[in-house]
Design an enzyme around this catalytic site. Structure first.
Site, PDB file in Angstrom:
ATOM      1  N   ASP A   7       0.889  -1.169   0.165  1.00 31.55           N
ATOM      2  CA  ASP A   7      -0.063   0.008  -0.066  1.00 31.55           C
ATOM      3  C   ASP A   7       0.914   1.172  -0.064  1.00 31.55           C
ATOM      4  OD1 ASP A   7      -2.303   1.363   0.108  1.00 31.55           O
ATOM      5  OD2 ASP A   7      -1.944   1.763   2.140  1.00 31.55           O
ATOM      6  N   GLU A  67      -2.540  -1.816  -4.727  1.00 32.63           N
ATOM      7  CA  GLU A  67      -3.511  -0.995  -5.074  1.00 32.63           C
ATOM      8  C   GLU A  67      -3.737  -0.138  -6.304  1.00 32.63           C
ATOM      9  OE1 GLU A  67      -6.593  -0.170  -1.633  1.00 32.63           O
ATOM     10  OE2 GLU A  67      -5.882   1.646  -2.298  1.00 32.63           O
ATOM     11  N   ASP A 140      -1.911   1.771   6.796  1.00 29.45           N
ATOM     12  CA  ASP A 140      -1.164   1.430   5.642  1.00 29.45           C
ATOM     13  C   ASP A 140      -0.883  -0.085   5.629  1.00 29.45           C
ATOM     14  OD1 ASP A 140      -0.456   4.501   4.627  1.00 29.45           O
ATOM     15  OD2 ASP A 140      -0.511   4.473   6.785  1.00 29.45           O
TER      16      ASP A 140
END
Length: 165
Positions: A7, A67, A140
């Site tokens: 992330d 992502e 995160d």
């Protein structure tokens, strides 16, 4: 099979290496690479690059999952996150690892069953799925874990489907 979930942010990059053994998901390592906002943007990207590169070399994942960029109202922020994603993808490419990209809604649905789940719902399900005793302190990190879980679920589903045929 080991998957590195990432992330990426420009001040914090969450990471997680998850291993699939006999259909069970096991966390190998997870955490965050934190960089000072006082550093220049290129210096921050360099630190994130070096951290991810070290994780790849030490934990030897078979693939990487990140992502997709979410375009919100702040385009400048989205561009910076995109540049951070580029660093993560470069690390994977340098190690000849395949990269899978997932929309946030796909990750949330894979982990919680709800595409618009809250951060807390994602954290709780990550904790349950990986059977860890406490929630990661940073979202995160739990987001990186969720990304890795999503990819593992997809990969296991595809393997089961191919074996069924």
């Amino acid at each position: 099979m080991r998957t590195l979930g990432i992330d990426v942010g420009t001040r914090i990059a969450g990471y997680s290496v998850i291993e699939v053994t006999n259909g069970k998901l096991k966390p190998i390592i997870y955490g965050a690479i934190k960089v000072s906002p006082k550093l220049s943007f290129p210096e921050r990207l360099k630190i994130i690059y070096e951290g991810l590169d070290n994780i790849i070399h030490e934990y030897k994942p078979a693939n990487v999952a990140v992502e997709e960029v979410f375009f919100g109202k702040n385009i400048k922020s989205a561009i910076k996150v995109g540049e951070g994603r580029g660093i993560a993808i470069l690390c994977a490419a340098k190690a000849n690892l395949p990269v899978a990209e997932y929309a946030a809604t796909v990750v949330k649905k894979s982990v919680t069953g709800i595409g618009n789940a809250t951060k807390m719902q994602v954290q709780e399900m990550v904790k349950n799925i990986l059977d860890i005793s406490e929630l990661p302190k940073l979202t995160d990190t739990s987001d990186a874990m969720a990304i890795a879980i999503c990819h593992c679920h997809r990969t296991m589903h595809e393997l089961n489907y191919k074996n069924y045929l």
